[in-house]
Scaffold this active site. Structure first.
Site, PDB file in Angstrom:
ATOM      1  N   ASP A 236      35.958  46.150  45.732  1.00  0.00           N
ATOM      2  CA  ASP A 236      34.639  45.784  45.228  1.00  0.00           C
ATOM      3  C   ASP A 236      34.433  46.347  43.828  1.00  0.00           C
ATOM      4  O   ASP A 236      34.725  47.515  43.564  1.00  0.00           O
ATOM      5  CB  ASP A 236      33.562  46.337  46.164  1.00  0.00           C
ATOM      6  CG  ASP A 236      32.158  46.014  45.694  1.00  0.00           C
ATOM      7  OD1 ASP A 236      31.763  44.842  45.802  1.00  0.00           O
ATOM      8  OD2 ASP A 236      31.475  46.925  45.200  1.00  0.00           O
TER       9      ASP A 236
ATOM     10  N   GLU B 205      37.878  41.514  44.299  1.00  0.00           N
ATOM     11  CA  GLU B 205      36.672  40.664  44.298  1.00  0.00           C
ATOM     12  C   GLU B 205      36.147  40.548  42.877  1.00  0.00           C
ATOM     13  O   GLU B 205      35.832  41.555  42.232  1.00  0.00           O
ATOM     14  CB  GLU B 205      35.617  41.282  45.214  1.00  0.00           C
ATOM     15  CG  GLU B 205      34.400  40.394  45.419  1.00  0.00           C
ATOM     16  CD  GLU B 205      33.216  40.758  44.538  1.00  0.00           C
ATOM     17  OE1 GLU B 205      32.231  40.012  44.547  1.00  0.00           O
ATOM     18  OE2 GLU B 205      33.287  41.786  43.844  1.00  0.00           O
TER      19      GLU B 205
END
Length: 517
Positions: A220, A261
């Site tokens: 992330d 991501e």
């Protein structure tokens, strides 16, 4: 083709309290007959860890939050045949993390004085000091920066001795009116990847996640971590790719795959660069492409994207909805601009909220809504979208609320206050609600599709896909060894036929909606 460490069968995606309130209750639901053989893996979002903000993404530490999960229940889930996907937040840690608390207590004498990004030290010589005590970078530096919130990405914090200093804070922050410096701040403080202590922390965290059984690690906010004056603070090259390779080196001793991501426009080809470097990537294009295809009764852009994935061997995780919104920034360069704007207007008309970047209306980012609402709460449209998702290249990730045809939760948005739009698609379901919903046809048929997709070998990463697209009609055909899976779609009628069969003609699965032949 490269050999993947994971399969591309369906993956269920939820928070640990999304279904039943905790993983012990969720495990009971997972044992229900209706869920049998529908998924191969599960993605638990990060409130499985200790956190204080942003529904889990402001991580205090990576120990399990025991009111939601224990090592024992994670082991039971894995023993049932599921492997896990878990989050690792590379860019930041919570103000309440032990490292930042030590910094607040001890200031410059803290062992973690270089663990976070000291704003003034970072920009020394690159701007002017303000009366408020932080350096305002010169315009030529600001012009290169990419902001995720209004104003400069910093949080002015107070130390135990009463002194104050700004620290880099790309994402969320909250300041409370208390006198206790330990609890006054909430926020996600950016880590200084130049510090070897940060890399020790990365190594320890990956070891911990491997111990929980994680086979896929979602990275992330990784693209915000590399920073240097005079360069971009998002996707700084080549530093971003060097960061990924170093993280990849830390995972070499574990049986896990990395899933970076990143949201960027199609025309930038960032997804392609990630795939070329041997990583899984996210298909953030599919959610918008599907709605566009259904609304325009035209699958040509969808077919174009499917062909590209096969030709370039792009291995992805795809989805309809997720814990964030429906991506629209990503579609730039893939869909015509006027169709992107039509899509945004449609989603807003159906109750969604547009999230822009740093308040700039010309920098649309995503629309917060459930996928069911995005499709006009139309069961036939949801089943059609699910069928296409399962036949598109990649590993299907299934947001739990999509599976249960969940509608927009405006009360949750209201309760969350400013910036709480994402709560529109995060409604927690009780055991009773799940049992009631399991009898609905739109849910029964999705689970039947998932059971077929999970068990039939025609969809493997090394299978072959052929497709035909004639405006409102789309035909997808997967072939692997003796197995054939076909999907015929008519967008105008919202109809489809799924057939799974063997080479000799034996049919092992079929499902029909509407009048496709």
């Amino acid at each position: 083709m490269r050999k993947e460490k994971i399969d591309n069968r369906p993956m269920l995606n939820l928070y640990p309290d999304s279904i039943g309130g905790d993983l012990e209750t969720f495990y009971k639901i997972l044992n229900k007959t209706e869920f049998a053989n529908a998924f191969s893996s599960i993605y638990f979002l990060p409130s499985i860890y200790h956190s204080d903000l942003d529904r889990g993404f402001s991580v205090i530490d990576y120990d399990l939050e025991e009111k939601y999960a224990t090592k024992e229940v994670l082991k039971k889930i894995q023993e049932k045949g599921f492997y896990l996907k878990l989050d690792f937040v590379l860019n930041h840690a919570s103000v309440q993390s032990p490292q930042f608390q030590d910094l607040l207590e001890k200031g410059k004498s803290s062992d973690y004085k270089d663990f976070f990004v000291d704003w003034n030290a970072f920009w020394e010589g690159c701007g002017e000091m303000t009366e408020e005590g932080y350096i305002m970078p010169k315009k030529e530096y600001l012009n290169m920066m990419f902001f995720r919130k209004p104003g400069l990405p910093l949080l002015m914090v107070e130390f135990a001795d009463g002194s104050k200093a700004p620290y880099w804070n790309t994402f969320y922050q909250e300041i409370r009116e208390t006198k206790d410096y330990h609890t006054r701040y909430l926020g996600q403080m950016d880590l200084n990847i130049q510090s070897e202590k940060v890399w020790d922390f990365y190594k320890e965290t990956l070891e911990k996640l491997a111990g929980y059984g994680a086979k896929i690690i979602r990275l992330d906010a990784f693209a915000y971590a590399p920073k240097a004056p005079g360069t971009k603070n998002f996707l700084n090259e080549p530093d971003t790719w060097e960061l990924l390779e170093r993280i990849k080196g830390l995972t070499a001793v574990y049986d896990m795959s990395l899933l970076p991501e990143i949201h960027a426009s199609y025309e930038e080809k960032r997804y392609e660069m990630i795939a070329e470097k041997g990583y899984l990537t996210y298909d953030f294009f599919l959610p918008g492409l599907l709605i566009d295809a259904i609304e325009h009764q035209d699958g040509s852009f969808l077919a174009q994207w499917a062909k590209e994935q096969m030709e370039k061997k792009i291995h992805c995780v795809n989805m309809l909805g997720c814990h964030d919104g429906i991506p629209v920034l990503d579609l730039k360069g893939l869909l015509p601009e006027e169709r992107i704007k039509e899509l945004i207007n449609l989603l807003v008309k159906r109750g969604g909220y547009v999230k822009d970047l740093h308040g700039n209306e010309n920098m649309y980012y995503q629309v917060n809504t459930t996928y069911y609402n995005a499709l006009g709460e139309n069961d036939s449209a949801l089943l059609l979208a699910r069928a296409i998702q399962l036949f598109m290249p990649g590993k299907p990730q299934i947001w739990y609320l999509d599976l249960f045809a969940g509608s927009n939760d405006y009360e949750a948005v209201k309760a969350a206050g400013a910036g709480g739009h994402k709560e529109i698609n995060r409604t927690n379901l009780s055991m009773a609600e799940v049992e009631k919903k399991l009898g609905k046809e739109v849910i029964v048929k999705q689970l039947e599709m998932l059971q077929f997709r999970n068990s039939f070998p025609a969809f493997n990463f090394d299978a072959q896909l052929s497709l035909e697209c004639k405006s409102n009609e789309l035909l997808l055909k997967w072939v692997k060894d003796e197995c054939i899976a076909e999907l015929a779609v008519d967008f105008e009628k919202l109809s489809f036929v799924i057939r799974g069969k063997m080479m000799e003609g034996e049919e092992v699965f079929s499902m029909t909606q509407g009048g496709v032949n």
